[in-house]
Design an enzyme around this catalytic site. Structure first.
Site, PDB file in Angstrom:
ATOM      1  NE  ARG A  55      -3.096   0.122   3.206  1.00 36.60           N
ATOM      2  CZ  ARG A  55      -3.103   0.855   4.342  1.00 36.60           C
ATOM      3  NH1 ARG A  55      -3.251   2.166   4.278  1.00 36.60           N
ATOM      4  NH2 ARG A  55      -2.959   0.268   5.517  1.00 36.60           N
ATOM      5  CE1 TYR A 108     -15.620  15.965 -12.924  1.00 34.03           C
ATOM      6  CE2 TYR A 108     -14.643  15.284 -10.841  1.00 34.03           C
ATOM      7  CZ  TYR A 108     -15.156  14.975 -12.075  1.00 34.03           C
ATOM      8  OH  TYR A 108     -15.209  13.663 -12.472  1.00 34.03           O
ATOM      9  CG  ASP A 180      -9.112  19.911 -10.285  1.00 32.88           C
ATOM     10  OD1 ASP A 180      -8.237  19.635 -11.135  1.00 32.88           O
ATOM     11  OD2 ASP A 180     -10.194  19.302 -10.222  1.00 32.88           O
ATOM     12  CE  LYS A 205     -11.002  14.347 -16.706  1.00 33.20           C
ATOM     13  NZ  LYS A 205     -11.152  13.743 -15.369  1.00 33.20           N
TER      14      LYS A 205
END
Length: 392
Positions: A55, A108, A180, A205
């Protein structure tokens, strides 16, 4: 070093790559140790690139994290299974019950849902603010305000914020500034030079670039890196090494892809500006986009994502426009090699600090890597359908 060169060289330390051009995929959950001393050393240095537990990541992750941190100019990068997870992971790493969050009104939509549903249930208050507020943000800061969240350009409506001014005022009041930064990607803005504390990317993206991986990053300055890293780990945030490998590979062509996205989009946008159906463009490189002056000052380039507003239209006419396109596909997300088109409705319903004229429909485009003339022909045919439906 120029950014095109840096993209090729970052994250290529031999301790991660083992001398291979692309960092190999290291799949692992359990790391085994031969001695207690080895285990104690790994435990003590688990946050500093020692193999400790799956992890925490392995060489595939460490190489990519180093690359993103260097490109964005931060001290360290945490990885998440999506861009939305990066946003929630960053916010929840620094907010607690009783805190107040300032969230940009053009955010968003899933970010707004996170605030209104999950954070509100945790006792965290959110105030939405006009993305163009500038110095006026100071009036909204309360004694319990902890985070100022920016998204520039804004999702769908593309407002560009005055990030340096907002960051300066926020820091005067002890706030953490989060951005962001997905639209700019890691190469078209300098978030930490503008005062941002944590820069967030939906690597889904442009970093991945091929519409086949979900991935998020949050890069922090030195002051907040340890808290972001440890709290994200406590929340169980981790990513697949296979996905990270694909993101690392996509990163190497980011520069050339962004140049072509930008070139194609500017050609399409200039054509749209001549159309009688178009009210105005919401492309940061055009003066008709709110905050264009900040784009010229703070960004080194644009990309393929922008919107335009029509003078009129209804559901039937917009449907006629966006359906039956040859090259543009309908779908959420953006940043891949393909062109996308989206008719956006109900913006007025997800704004609380600003208003939106719902009588003028908005179309969002992502301009991909196809030939721009083919995309223009596709849109021209769409406008013919749009006008035919309006004139019925």
């Amino acid at each position: 070093m120029k950014k095109e060169t840096k993209i090729i060289s970052v994250g290529r330390d031999k301790k991660w790559t083992k001398g291979v051009i692309n960092p190999p995929v290291f799949r692992a959950s359990t790391m085994i140790f031969d001695t207690m001393e080895e285990m104690r050393f790994a435990t003590k240095n688990r946050a500093n690139g020692e193999m400790f537990y799956g992890r925490r990541g392995g060489p595939t992750h460490f190489a990519f994290q180093a690359a993103i941190a260097e490109l964005e100019g931060g001290s360290g990068t945490a990885l998440y299974p999506s861009g939305s997870a990066a946003i929630s992971g960053a916010l929840l790493s620094f907010l607690k019950a009783g805190d107040h969050l300032l969230m940009v009104d053009s955010a968003y939509e899933p970010t707004r849902d996170l605030c209104n549903k999950l954070l509100a249930g945790f006792g965290i208050q959110t105030t939405y603010y006009d993305p163009m507020i500038g110095e006026g943000i100071e009036k909204l800061i309360r004694p319990n305000t902890k985070v100022l969240f920016l998204e520039s350009p804004g999702s769908v409506t593309m407002e560009i914020q005055d990030v340096p001014t907002l960051s300066t005022i926020a820091h005067q009041h002890g706030l953490i500034v989060m951005l962001d930064n997905t639209w700019a990607s890691p190469i078209n803005s300098r978030p930490f030079e503008m005062g941002v504390d944590i820069s967030i990317q939906a690597a889904t993206k442009y970093i991945v670039g091929h519409s086949d991986v979900m991935l998020g990053t949050a890069t922090s300055n030195d002051t907040h890196w340890e808290q972001l890293r440890e709290n994200s780990y406590l929340m169980g945030q981790c990513t697949s090494p296979d996905d990270v490998y694909l993101a690392s590979r996509g990163l190497r062509t980011l520069g050339v892809r962004m140049q072509q996205h930008e070139k194609n989009a500017l050609k399409v946008a200039n054509w749209l500006a001549t159309r009688p159906e178009v009210d105005h463009l919401r492309h940061p490189a055009f003066e008709t986009c709110p905050g264009h002056e900040f784009f010229k000052r703070d960004f080194s380039g644009s990309n393929g994502l922008f919107s335009f507003v029509l003078k009129q239209g209804d559901l039937k006419s917009i449907t006629a426009l966006v359906e039956n396109m040859e090259h543009f596909k309908m779908g959420f997300s953006w940043g891949g090699f393909e062109s996308l088109i989206l008719g956006v409705f109900g913006i007025d319903k997800i704004r609380t600090a600003t208003s939106w004229d719902s009588s003028k429909p908005l179309i969002r485009l992502h301009i991909g890597l196809e030939n721009a003339d083919d995309l223009i022909a596709d849109l021209e045919a769409g406008f013919e359908r749009f006008n035919a439906e309006l004139n019925r």
